[in-house]
Write a protein that holds these residues in place. Structure first.
Motif, PDB file in Angstrom:
ATOM      1  N   LYS A   5       0.799  -1.126  -0.009  1.00  0.00           N
ATOM      2  CA  LYS A   5      -0.030  -0.018   0.169  1.00  0.00           C
ATOM      3  C   LYS A   5       0.693   1.221  -0.052  1.00  0.00           C
ATOM      4  CE  LYS A   5      -4.174   1.754   1.021  1.00  0.00           C
ATOM      5  NZ  LYS A   5      -4.936   2.416  -0.264  1.00  0.00           N
ATOM      6  N   SER A   6       0.651   2.009  -1.099  1.00  0.00           N
ATOM      7  CA  SER A   6       1.425   3.116  -1.208  1.00  0.00           C
ATOM      8  C   SER A   6       0.902   4.401  -0.140  1.00  0.00           C
ATOM      9  CB  SER A   6       1.616   3.863  -2.568  1.00  0.00           C
ATOM     10  OG  SER A   6       2.061   5.070  -2.931  1.00  0.00           O
ATOM     11  N   LYS A   7       1.718   5.211   0.417  1.00  0.00           N
ATOM     12  CA  LYS A   7       1.242   6.381   1.254  1.00  0.00           C
ATOM     13  C   LYS A   7       0.845   7.513   0.265  1.00  0.00           C
ATOM     14  CE  LYS A   7       3.388   4.830   5.717  1.00  0.00           C
ATOM     15  NZ  LYS A   7       2.296   4.254   6.062  1.00  0.00           N
ATOM     16  N   ASP A   8       1.282   7.452  -0.968  1.00  0.00           N
ATOM     17  CA  ASP A   8       1.389   8.683  -1.784  1.00  0.00           C
ATOM     18  C   ASP A   8      -0.337   8.661  -2.316  1.00  0.00           C
ATOM     19  OD1 ASP A   8       1.041  10.579  -3.828  1.00  0.00           O
ATOM     20  OD2 ASP A   8       2.769   9.418  -5.144  1.00  0.00           O
ATOM     21  N   PRO A   9      -0.883   9.909  -1.789  1.00  0.00           N
ATOM     22  CA  PRO A   9      -2.274   9.815  -2.407  1.00  0.00           C
ATOM     23  C   PRO A   9      -2.713  10.038  -3.809  1.00  0.00           C
ATOM     24  CG  PRO A   9      -1.544  11.857  -1.327  1.00  0.00           C
ATOM     25  CD  PRO A   9      -0.361  10.875  -1.087  1.00  0.00           C
ATOM     26  N   LEU A  10      -1.591  10.162  -4.327  1.00  0.00           N
ATOM     27  CA  LEU A  10      -1.853  10.241  -6.016  1.00  0.00           C
ATOM     28  C   LEU A  10      -1.432   8.783  -6.496  1.00  0.00           C
ATOM     29  CD1 LEU A  10       0.073  13.603  -6.474  1.00  0.00           C
ATOM     30  CD2 LEU A  10      -2.324  13.292  -6.650  1.00  0.00           C
ATOM     31  N   HIS A  11      -1.164   8.059  -5.977  1.00  0.00           N
ATOM     32  CA  HIS A  11      -0.616   6.612  -6.525  1.00  0.00           C
ATOM     33  C   HIS A  11      -1.968   5.922  -6.934  1.00  0.00           C
ATOM     34  CE1 HIS A  11       1.467   2.825  -6.763  1.00  0.00           C
ATOM     35  NE2 HIS A  11       0.556   2.241  -6.343  1.00  0.00           N
ATOM     36  N   GLY A  12      -1.976   5.487  -8.199  1.00  0.00           N
ATOM     37  CA  GLY A  12      -2.942   4.856  -9.098  1.00  0.00           C
ATOM     38  C   GLY A  12      -4.110   5.706  -9.318  1.00  0.00           C
TER      39      GLY A  12
END
Length: 74
Positions: A5-12
């Motif tokens: 799980k990426s912590k980047d809110p823009l991921h995906g």
């Protein structure tokens, strides 16, 4: 905790999804006040906005920043 799980809110999230969510939340009128770019104020459309934002890094950054700030409102 899930390691993938990426912590980047823009991921995906695609630029189109970002613009559509912001337009649904704010509308082009308010969006053009929040981010001073012509594609939101002069004959705005999702398609024309995406064309401009894909070519203009500084404008895309402003849109992505607003999306991140607005994430809890969606």
């Amino acid at each position: 905790m899930d390691k993938l799980k990426s912590k980047d809110p823009l991921h995906g999230v695609t630029l189109q999804q970002i613009v559509e969510k912001l337009v649904n939340l704010y509308g082009f009128d308010t969006l053009s006040e929040l981010i001073k770019i012509k594609c939101f104020s002069s004959n705005p459309s999702i398609k024309s906005s995406l064309t401009f934002l894909r070519k203009t890094d500084w404008a895309r950054k402003q849109v992505e920043d607003l999306y991140v700030k607005s994430i809890n409102k969606f």
